[in-house]
Design an enzyme around this catalytic site. Structure first.
Site, PDB file in Angstrom:
ATOM      1  N   ILE A   1      -3.856   3.470  -0.030  1.00 15.67           N
ATOM      2  CA  ILE A   1      -4.272   3.192   1.350  1.00 15.67           C
ATOM      3  C   ILE A   1      -5.786   3.195   1.498  1.00 15.67           C
ATOM      4  CG2 ILE A   1      -4.269   4.105   3.713  1.00 15.67           C
ATOM      5  CD1 ILE A   1      -1.440   4.972   3.318  1.00 15.67           C
TER       6      ILE A   1
ATOM      7  N   ALA B   1       0.831  -1.201   0.000  1.00 15.71           N
ATOM      8  CA  ALA B   1       0.000   0.000   0.000  1.00 15.71           C
ATOM      9  C   ALA B   1       0.864   1.248   0.000  1.00 15.71           C
ATOM     10  CB  ALA B   1      -0.902   0.011   1.227  1.00 15.71           C
ATOM     11  N   CYS B   2       0.421   2.262  -0.727  1.00 13.89           N
ATOM     12  CA  CYS B   2       1.057   3.575  -0.588  1.00 13.89           C
ATOM     13  C   CYS B   2       0.005   4.626  -0.843  1.00 13.89           C
ATOM     14  CB  CYS B   2       2.283   3.742  -1.462  1.00 13.89           C
ATOM     15  SG  CYS B   2       1.946   4.134  -3.159  1.00 13.89           S
ATOM     16  N   ASP B   3       0.406   5.857  -0.756  1.00  8.99           N
ATOM     17  CA  ASP B   3      -0.549   6.945  -0.846  1.00  8.99           C
ATOM     18  C   ASP B   3      -1.251   6.986  -2.190  1.00  8.99           C
ATOM     19  OD1 ASP B   3      -1.676   8.724   0.761  1.00  8.99           O
ATOM     20  OD2 ASP B   3       0.039  10.052   0.927  1.00  8.99           O
TER      21      ASP B   3
END
Lengths: 106, 148
Positions: A46, A15-17
């Site tokens: 996210i 997950a990342c922004d």
């Protein structure tokens, strides 16, 4: 959840922004490393982590936000996109068994 | 994968002789090139700066991957990658960066290229080639290599 056995991991999410750059790259690496294992590797922003993710990998600074959004997943924070020991431990646990412990704190 | 990755990364998106005084200027240059190629709406630049400010896009091996945020996907006209080389290096929050692989993506058209980038960076010899080759075609070829 705070830990899971490597053999029970079926879905691994990075997950990342944005779900556009770094997470995509790490997911690609993991997909390659785990291609012979019965594990699905996905990348997501996210805000859209699927609820059936067994383990979620994210940059350490995002771990609190990820934990809040994915209460049923084991959340593992990492600091480097290449050669991070926390990521290597997850890969080893999936391949050889062993417990994956979620990162606590921020 | 059979996706034709050519349109995502083009030779005209490779710039070998960039200079930037700092990380912010380098991100601006990345945005300039993405705009020049018609890949993004001009305001995508702001999202790139926001993302960089929130968390460094440094990857390792002297490479950073500036990109926007989830909410800025609508500002992307087509999935594109551009490669900017900064021979003098740019200080990236303590790391010297000589290669920026800037990303504009609204879909998954760039995923194969990023997978190739990961493989390159895990091989010190190929990582060095990415940092040093003077042949723009070679960079396109390296990143367009199908996963083996």
């Amino acid at each position: 959840m705070s830990s899971i056995d490597g053999g029970d991991i079926r879905k691994l999410v990075v997950a990342c922004d944005a779900g556009m750059g770094s997470s995509v790259m790490l997911a690609a690496q993991l997909r390659r490393e785990l291609r012979k294992m019965p594990v699905i590797v996905e990348h997501h922003a996210i805000a859209s982590i699927p609820s059936d993710a067994d383990v979620v990998l994210c940059q350490a600074g995002l771990a609190d936000r990820v934990r809040a959004g994915a209460p049923r997943s084991v959340v593992v924070g990492f600091r480097m996109f290449l050669g991070d020991p926390a990521v290597a431990r997850v890969v080893a646990a999936v391949k050889q068994g062993g417990v994956v412990v979620g990162t606590t704190g921020g | 994968m059979t996706t034709n990755v050519r349109p995502v990364l083009e030779v005209r998106g490779i710039r070998l002789h960039e200079t930037a005084a700092d990380r912010e200027s380098a991100v601006h240059r990345c945005a300039d090139v993405l705009e020049e190629l018609g890949a993004v709406h001009p305001t995508y630049r702001e999202a790139m700066l926001d993302r960089e400010w929130a968390m460094s896009t440094y990857l390792g091996e002297g490479v950073a991957i500036p990109h926007g945020l989830d909410k800025s996907r609508a500002l992307v006209r087509r999935d594109s990658l551009v490669v900017l080389r900064f021979p003098d290096g740019v200080d990236w929050d303590g790391h010297p960066v000589t290669v920026c692989v800037a990303i504009a993506a609204r879909g998954d058209g760039h995923v194969a290229l990023l997978a190739a980038l990961a493989q390159i960076l895990l091989d010190p010899e190929r990582a060095r080639e990415l940092r040093e080759t003077t042949d723009a075609e070679a960079i396109v070829a390296m990143l367009s290599q199908e996963d083996l």
